[in-house]
Structures are given as C-alpha cells and as structure tokens.
Design a protein around this motif. Structure first.
Motif, PDB file in Angstrom:
ATOM      1  N   GLU A   1       0.841  -1.190   0.000  1.00  0.00           N
ATOM      2  CA  GLU A   1       0.000   0.000   0.000  1.00  0.00           C
ATOM      3  C   GLU A   1       0.885   1.252   0.000  1.00  0.00           C
ATOM      4  N   PRO A   2       0.596   2.202  -0.895  1.00  0.00           N
ATOM      5  CA  PRO A   2       1.415   3.422  -0.945  1.00  0.00           C
ATOM      6  C   PRO A   2       1.346   4.171   0.381  1.00  0.00           C
ATOM      7  N   GLU A   3       2.453   4.813   0.731  1.00  0.00           N
ATOM      8  CA  GLU A   3       2.457   5.570   1.969  1.00  0.00           C
ATOM      9  C   GLU A   3       3.338   6.802   1.835  1.00  0.00           C
ATOM     10  N   VAL A   4       3.096   7.757   2.702  1.00  0.00           N
ATOM     11  CA  VAL A   4       3.904   8.963   2.793  1.00  0.00           C
ATOM     12  C   VAL A   4       5.114   8.648   3.672  1.00  0.00           C
ATOM     13  N   THR A   5       6.292   9.024   3.208  1.00  0.00           N
ATOM     14  CA  THR A   5       7.490   8.810   4.012  1.00  0.00           C
ATOM     15  C   THR A   5       8.111  10.148   4.380  1.00  0.00           C
ATOM     16  N   GLN A   6       8.781  10.168   5.530  1.00  0.00           N
ATOM     17  CA  GLN A   6       9.425  11.382   6.012  1.00  0.00           C
ATOM     18  C   GLN A   6      10.806  11.067   6.555  1.00  0.00           C
ATOM     19  N   THR A   7      11.728  11.981   6.277  1.00  0.00           N
ATOM     20  CA  THR A   7      13.076  11.859   6.827  1.00  0.00           C
ATOM     21  C   THR A   7      13.578  13.227   7.266  1.00  0.00           C
ATOM     22  N   PRO A   8      14.421  13.273   8.302  1.00  0.00           N
ATOM     23  CA  PRO A   8      14.761  12.167   9.184  1.00  0.00           C
ATOM     24  C   PRO A   8      13.625  11.891  10.161  1.00  0.00           C
ATOM     25  N   SER A   9      13.732  10.830  10.916  1.00  0.00           N
ATOM     26  CA  SER A   9      12.710  10.561  11.916  1.00  0.00           C
ATOM     27  C   SER A   9      12.903  11.483  13.121  1.00  0.00           C
ATOM     28  N   HIS A  10      14.150  11.849  13.378  1.00  0.00           N
ATOM     29  CA  HIS A  10      14.445  12.748  14.490  1.00  0.00           C
ATOM     30  C   HIS A  10      15.561  13.692  14.067  1.00  0.00           C
ATOM     31  N   GLN A  11      15.344  14.981  14.296  1.00  0.00           N
ATOM     32  CA  GLN A  11      16.321  16.000  13.951  1.00  0.00           C
ATOM     33  C   GLN A  11      16.578  16.846  15.199  1.00  0.00           C
ATOM     34  N   VAL A  12      17.855  16.940  15.561  1.00  0.00           N
ATOM     35  CA  VAL A  12      18.240  17.795  16.681  1.00  0.00           C
ATOM     36  C   VAL A  12      19.059  18.950  16.117  1.00  0.00           C
ATOM     37  N   THR A  13      18.747  20.167  16.522  1.00  0.00           N
ATOM     38  CA  THR A  13      19.438  21.326  16.004  1.00  0.00           C
ATOM     39  C   THR A  13      19.601  22.371  17.092  1.00  0.00           C
ATOM     40  N   GLN A  14      20.514  23.278  16.849  1.00  0.00           N
ATOM     41  CA  GLN A  14      20.719  24.379  17.776  1.00  0.00           C
ATOM     42  C   GLN A  14      19.825  25.555  17.377  1.00  0.00           C
ATOM     43  N   MET A  15      19.386  26.291  18.379  1.00  0.00           N
ATOM     44  CA  MET A  15      18.562  27.475  18.122  1.00  0.00           C
ATOM     45  C   MET A  15      19.277  28.395  17.136  1.00  0.00           C
ATOM     46  N   GLY A  16      18.521  28.894  16.173  1.00  0.00           N
ATOM     47  CA  GLY A  16      19.086  29.796  15.179  1.00  0.00           C
ATOM     48  C   GLY A  16      19.557  29.105  13.910  1.00  0.00           C
ATOM     49  N   GLN A  17      19.651  27.798  13.960  1.00  0.00           N
ATOM     50  CA  GLN A  17      20.081  27.055  12.780  1.00  0.00           C
ATOM     51  C   GLN A  17      18.907  26.814  11.838  1.00  0.00           C
ATOM     52  N   GLU A  18      19.233  26.571  10.583  1.00  0.00           N
ATOM     53  CA  GLU A  18      18.225  26.218   9.578  1.00  0.00           C
ATOM     54  C   GLU A  18      18.057  24.705   9.540  1.00  0.00           C
ATOM     55  N   VAL A  19      16.811  24.273   9.389  1.00  0.00           N
ATOM     56  CA  VAL A  19      16.550  22.846   9.205  1.00  0.00           C
ATOM     57  C   VAL A  19      15.646  22.649   8.004  1.00  0.00           C
ATOM     58  N   ILE A  20      15.820  21.529   7.347  1.00  0.00           N
ATOM     59  CA  ILE A  20      14.951  21.140   6.243  1.00  0.00           C
ATOM     60  C   ILE A  20      14.404  19.751   6.548  1.00  0.00           C
ATOM     61  N   LEU A  21      13.102  19.653   6.562  1.00  0.00           N
ATOM     62  CA  LEU A  21      12.438  18.381   6.781  1.00  0.00           C
ATOM     63  C   LEU A  21      11.949  17.862   5.431  1.00  0.00           C
ATOM     64  N   HIS A  22      12.127  16.566   5.233  1.00  0.00           N
ATOM     65  CA  HIS A  22      11.857  15.983   3.929  1.00  0.00           C
ATOM     66  C   HIS A  22      10.652  15.060   3.958  1.00  0.00           C
ATOM     67  N   CYS A  23       9.911  15.076   2.879  1.00  0.00           N
ATOM     68  CA  CYS A  23       8.717  14.239   2.737  1.00  0.00           C
ATOM     69  C   CYS A  23       8.661  13.719   1.305  1.00  0.00           C
ATOM     70  N   VAL A  24       8.264  12.468   1.181  1.00  0.00           N
ATOM     71  CA  VAL A  24       7.937  11.926  -0.134  1.00  0.00           C
ATOM     72  C   VAL A  24       6.465  11.559  -0.111  1.00  0.00           C
ATOM     73  N   PRO A  25       5.610  12.355  -0.760  1.00  0.00           N
ATOM     74  CA  PRO A  25       4.172  12.067  -0.763  1.00  0.00           C
ATOM     75  C   PRO A  25       3.865  10.827  -1.604  1.00  0.00           C
ATOM     76  N   ILE A  26       2.640  10.371  -1.528  1.00  0.00           N
ATOM     77  CA  ILE A  26       2.181   9.263  -2.348  1.00  0.00           C
ATOM     78  C   ILE A  26       2.243   9.693  -3.816  1.00  0.00           C
TER      79      ILE A  26
END
Lengths: 115, 113
Positions: A1-26
C-alpha cells in the motif's frame, strides 16, 4: 500500500540554525500539507501546497517557514532560524484531490528538537 | 469548519465494540465528518468519513444521525492495538478551506485486556 514517508525521523538542532524536513508524498497525489504537533498539544495545520504554490497557510506559518517541491517526488519544509518553540513533531500529508471528500494520508512524522 | 465535541477519554474491553461519540451540532449541509486516529506520536491515520449515510469499511463503521448533529464511530471488535486518540473532524466545504484538517483534542480510547 502506498504511503507517505518522512526523513529524518528525528532532527536535533541548535537554536538559530536552519533545518529542512523531507517528505515523499504518495506518487499520484497532487496536494501536499504540513502539520505540526507540539508535545501534549493538538495537531495544527501549517500549510497546503499545490501546483508549486502555497494554497493556504496558518498564522503559525510565518516568514521563517517555507515549502518547496524541488523535484517530482520530494516536498520539503524549511525553517530558516529555529526557535526553542519550534520543537515539535512535524507531519507531512498528501491527497489526490482538493475537496471535502478526499482523504489526506499522513507520514510518520519528524521529531524536531531545538536546543 | 463546524466545531466538534468529543469525550476526553473512554475505556473498552478487548473484543467488545468501542462506540466513540462526536457532537457537531453546527455542521453545514455539505460538510463531511471524518475520523482519524493517532497511536502514540505517530502520524494521524485515516479511518472513515461520511456525509449523511452510514458508512462501513474494513476498520470501522460510522453512524451519522438523521439531523447530522452527531455521529458515532464504531470499532466492532476492539483490540489492544486500537488504543489511540480518536479525532472527529468536520471538513470544510467552502472557499479555500477544503484542504485543512482542524484537529481537536480527540478521545483517548484505552482498550483493556
């Protein structure tokens, strides 16, 4: 069954830093969403995206946030300068259509921890 | 979107039917009722949705009252894995709010052995 995936499962960052969260939709879905859930609180809508444009955004989705579909499969959420209060679970969702009869399918989430 | 009201928590014995109520007295004629659940901190999982007729799928049944002001989600044979937070959501039908899902606090269903 198709599913939505996301990476990373856990992201730790310092305040003020940039983060990018990734998703692969169906794969055949055309509408994409980001939600977040601060620990112990409700799931909150952030933004919806279609045809390379934001369709709707909440008050939470300020200038620090941006979304992008860089290629045919990925959908990203960028937070430019993270704050402590950005710590939350971030969920990506996708749907085939844009109407009240269509179903949004959610990914497993990315836990963002801002130190 | 119409506001929904759900009990904060419910218990159910394993193997028995779990009946989760939801009030949505201000629902509009063309708004759908959706049910999702969230197990631990996983992504919300779609269960079922309906407009005015009762609906059934492999996961659950949805009973909507004739006046559409309330509904009940029925898990016919609850298992321990059905322990989760269950959300009743009324889906917007106008303007640009089709896409957004507005989650409330939901009902914490605990299934006991």
């Amino acid at each position: 069954e198709p599913e939505v995936t996301q990476t990373p499962s856990h992201q730790v960052t310092q305040m003020g830093q940039e983060v990018i969260l990734h998703c692969v939709p169906i794969s055949n879905h055309l509408y994409f969403y980001w939600y977040r859930q601060i620990l112990g609180q409700k799931v909150e809508f952030l933004v919806s995206f279609y045809n390379n444009e934001i369709s709707e955004k909440s008050e939470i989705f300020d200038d620090q946030f941006s979304v992008e579909r860089p290629d045919g499969s990925n959908f990203t959420l960028k937070i430019r300068s993270t704050k402590l209060e950005d710590s939350a679970m971030y969920f990506c969702a996708s749907s085939e259509r844009w109407d009240s009869t269509d179903t949004q399918y959610f990914g497993p989430g990315t836990r963002l921890t801002v130190l | 979107d119409a506001k929904t009201t759900q009990p904060p928590s419910m218990d159910c014995a394993e193997g028995r039917a779990a009946n989760l109520p939801c009030n949505h007295s201000t629902i509009s004629g063309n708004e759908y009722v959706y049910w999702y659940r969230q197990i631990h901190s996983q992504g919300p999982q779609y269960i079922i949705h309906g407009l005015k007729n009762n609906e059934t799928n492999e996961m659950a049944s949805l009973i909507i009252t004739e006046d559409r002001k309330s509904s009940t989600l029925i898990l016919p044979h609850a298992t321990l894995r059905d322990t989760a937070v269950y959300y009743c959501i009324v889906r917007g039908a106008g303007g640009t709010s089709y896409g957004k899902l507005t989650f409330g606090q939901g009902t914490i269903l605990t299934v006991h052995p």
